[in-house]
Design a protein around this motif. Structure first.
Motif, PDB file in Angstrom:
ATOM      1  N   ILE A  49       0.916  -1.160  -0.070  1.00  0.00           N
ATOM      2  CA  ILE A  49       0.084   0.061  -0.026  1.00  0.00           C
ATOM      3  C   ILE A  49       0.967   1.286  -0.139  1.00  0.00           C
ATOM      4  O   ILE A  49       0.581   2.258  -0.897  1.00  0.00           O
ATOM      5  N   ASN A  50       2.070   1.223   0.812  1.00  0.00           N
ATOM      6  CA  ASN A  50       2.818   2.541   0.919  1.00  0.00           C
ATOM      7  C   ASN A  50       3.885   2.564   0.254  1.00  0.00           C
ATOM      8  O   ASN A  50       4.784   3.696   0.071  1.00  0.00           O
ATOM      9  N   THR A  91       8.243   7.472  -4.364  1.00  0.00           N
ATOM     10  CA  THR A  91       8.093   8.931  -4.750  1.00  0.00           C
ATOM     11  C   THR A  91       8.977   9.602  -3.824  1.00  0.00           C
ATOM     12  O   THR A  91       9.672  10.704  -4.511  1.00  0.00           O
ATOM     13  N   ARG A  92       9.293   9.582  -2.707  1.00  0.00           N
ATOM     14  CA  ARG A  92      10.102  10.275  -1.842  1.00  0.00           C
ATOM     15  C   ARG A  92      11.577   9.548  -1.667  1.00  0.00           C
ATOM     16  O   ARG A  92      12.298   9.946  -0.938  1.00  0.00           O
ATOM     17  N   VAL A  94      13.281  13.520   2.023  1.00  0.00           N
ATOM     18  CA  VAL A  94      13.489  12.655   0.766  1.00  0.00           C
ATOM     19  C   VAL A  94      14.876  12.060   0.859  1.00  0.00           C
ATOM     20  O   VAL A  94      15.889  12.524   1.439  1.00  0.00           O
ATOM     21  N   GLY A  95      14.855  10.685   0.523  1.00  0.00           N
ATOM     22  CA  GLY A  95      15.941   9.643   0.518  1.00  0.00           C
ATOM     23  C   GLY A  95      16.292   9.323   1.696  1.00  0.00           C
ATOM     24  O   GLY A  95      17.269   8.801   2.102  1.00  0.00           O
ATOM     25  N   ALA A 139       5.698   7.299   8.820  1.00  0.00           N
ATOM     26  CA  ALA A 139       7.162   7.501   8.777  1.00  0.00           C
ATOM     27  C   ALA A 139       7.419   8.213   7.608  1.00  0.00           C
ATOM     28  O   ALA A 139       8.304   8.957   7.414  1.00  0.00           O
ATOM     29  N   ILE A 140       6.697   7.828   6.497  1.00  0.00           N
ATOM     30  CA  ILE A 140       7.017   8.481   5.105  1.00  0.00           C
ATOM     31  C   ILE A 140       6.755   9.920   5.001  1.00  0.00           C
ATOM     32  O   ILE A 140       7.631  10.624   4.581  1.00  0.00           O
TER      33      ILE A 140
END
Length: 430
Positions: free
Chosen positions: A120-121, A127-128, A169-170, A163-164
């Motif tokens: 799901i995630n 993307t990030r 980013v990265g 968490a995302i």
């Protein structure tokens, strides 16, 4: 005031208003959170609508390359799912508050829930450009829990989503799984923005949220952690968090009761082979033209489909040619879907051969129970993933195929309903 001797006296009262002041401050804080939540909700709803509208505009162009068509499809699917998830979270909060959430208990390997949550995630993490580590997850034995697979998936998914959002980013996110005696421990760790240790407990409060540094407006609705805590508690577990401070990442822990491996039954359900699954006559009844026609286009690749925009037209079509399956909206402009269901089941031509599927925006437990009493066999909540509906239709066709005298025939013949089926339908029409 003065007494009889002329001495002056001061008369007064002292009241401790600490609780009142604290209550007023709590109300002001709750009101502030409500305003922030509504503003954030408007933002979160508008965000996915923009790319959907843009993608629809691009579809007006002719001779689009296949790669761009794939991108448009994926964009619409991704953002439409995001909108559906927002609505589901809001409804879940309402159901939990009202005590209307019922868990569907089963014994399963918790790795199944974790894998689903990762799937799901995964797009958001990609993307990030996050690196998601799941050490040993594929190399450990099954760890069994008893609970609702969908809800435990939701718990882990919410922690990963959190968490995302709060990892730059990265960054890196790590998910680990362990069993300690009678407790299953799931840990989601990130190297993101971290938390002030004094504010950790408030992170699980409804509508409470912190903005990721430099990313104002991207922290979501502030309901994911609160929802996760409520669902974990319903499973008899606990959720808590730790952080060494700002900029030093966070760890979220979920503890759930472990259980023993279930006894496996030797009997296997028989499955119809693809060649034996017949084509169904499906009728879609929905006053939303776009919804009905788009669904008909999807189902029509496999089954025969007709559409009706209201209840009376549906009844006329059923008289002319009885359907095998009716996918029926419950809110119609002329007659309610419940009434249409009763009348269809009462028709001699349809009796014993029709399967009713409610496809509706009403998903509360009382809505499902009312649909069951009206005679519906299945209850799906909009928006339903097309593959889920197709899977259900194929399962219905497969069950019918097991009763067909000639499984390879393209023309449907139906065995008469058993006494048990007739009694069940009679009870549902009462």
């Amino acid at each position: 005031m003065s007494d009889a001797s002329g001495n002056r006296k001061l008369v007064g009262t002292i009241a401790d208003i600490t609780r009142r002041i604290e209550g007023e401050e709590a109300l002001k804080e709750a009101d502030r959170r409500k305003d922030v939540f509504l503003a954030t909700l408007a933002h979160e709803l508008r965000n996915p609508l923009a790319p959907v509208i843009n993608a629809a505009h691009l579809l007006q162009r002719t001779n689009l390359p296949q790669s761009q068509l794939c991108w448009i499809r994926e964009t619409i699917e991704r953002h439409a799912k995001h909108l559906a998830d927002l609505v589901d979270d809001l409804l879940d909060l309402s159901r939990i508050s009202a005590g209307k959430v019922r868990l569907r208990d089963e014994v399963f390997d918790i790795r199944t829930a974790i894998q689903r949550a990762i799937e799901i995630n995964a797009p958001a993490a990609a993307t990030r450009r996050h690196r998601l580590h799941t050490p040993r997850l594929d190399h450990i034995s099954a760890i069994w829990v008893k609970g609702d697979l969908t809800r435990i998936t939701q718990i882990v998914s919410n922690l990963l989503d959190n968490a995302i959002k709060y990892t730059p980013v990265g960054g890196e996110i790590r998910l680990t799984l362990d069993r300690r005696e009678r407790v299953v421990l799931v840990v989601v760790e990130d190297n993101g923005t971290g938390m002030d240790p004094a504010s950790i407990q408030s992170m699980f409060e409804l509508f409470n949220q912190e903005r990721p540094d430099g990313e104002s407006g991207k922290a979501g609705l502030g309901i994911g952690l609160s929802l996760a805590r409520s669902l974990v508690a319903m499973h008899g577990g606990a959720v808590y968090a730790t952080s060494e401070g700002r900029g030093r990442g966070s760890r979220f822990y979920v503890e759930l009761p472990a259980c023993d491996e279930p006894e496996m039954s030797g009997a296997q359900d028989s499955q119809a082979s693809p060649q034996s699954i017949p084509v169904l006559n499906v009728m879609i009844v929905d006053d939303n033209f776009d919804a009905a026609e788009s669904l008909a286009a999807i189902i029509g690749e496999i089954h025969r489909v007709r559409t009706a925009a209201n209840g009376e037209d549906a009844l006329k079509l059923a008289d002319a040619s009885p359907p095998d399956v009716v996918v029926l909206d419950l809110s119609l402009p002329d007659v309610s879907g419940y009434e249409i269901a009763r009348r269809l089941l009462g028709k001699e031509k349809c009796n014993g051969r029709i399967t009713l599927i409610a496809l509706t925006g009403h998903g509360q437990p009382e809505d499902r129970e009312r649909a069951r009493r009206a005679g519906f066999d299945h209850h799906l909540v909009k928006p339903v993933p097309p593959q889920e509906l197709l899977k259900l239709l194929n399962a219905i066709a497969g069950r019918r195929a097991m009763r067909l005298p000639d499984a390879g025939s393209q023309e449907l013949s139906h065995a008469p309903p058993s006494d048990a089926e007739l009694q069940s339908r009679a009870r549902r029409q009462e």
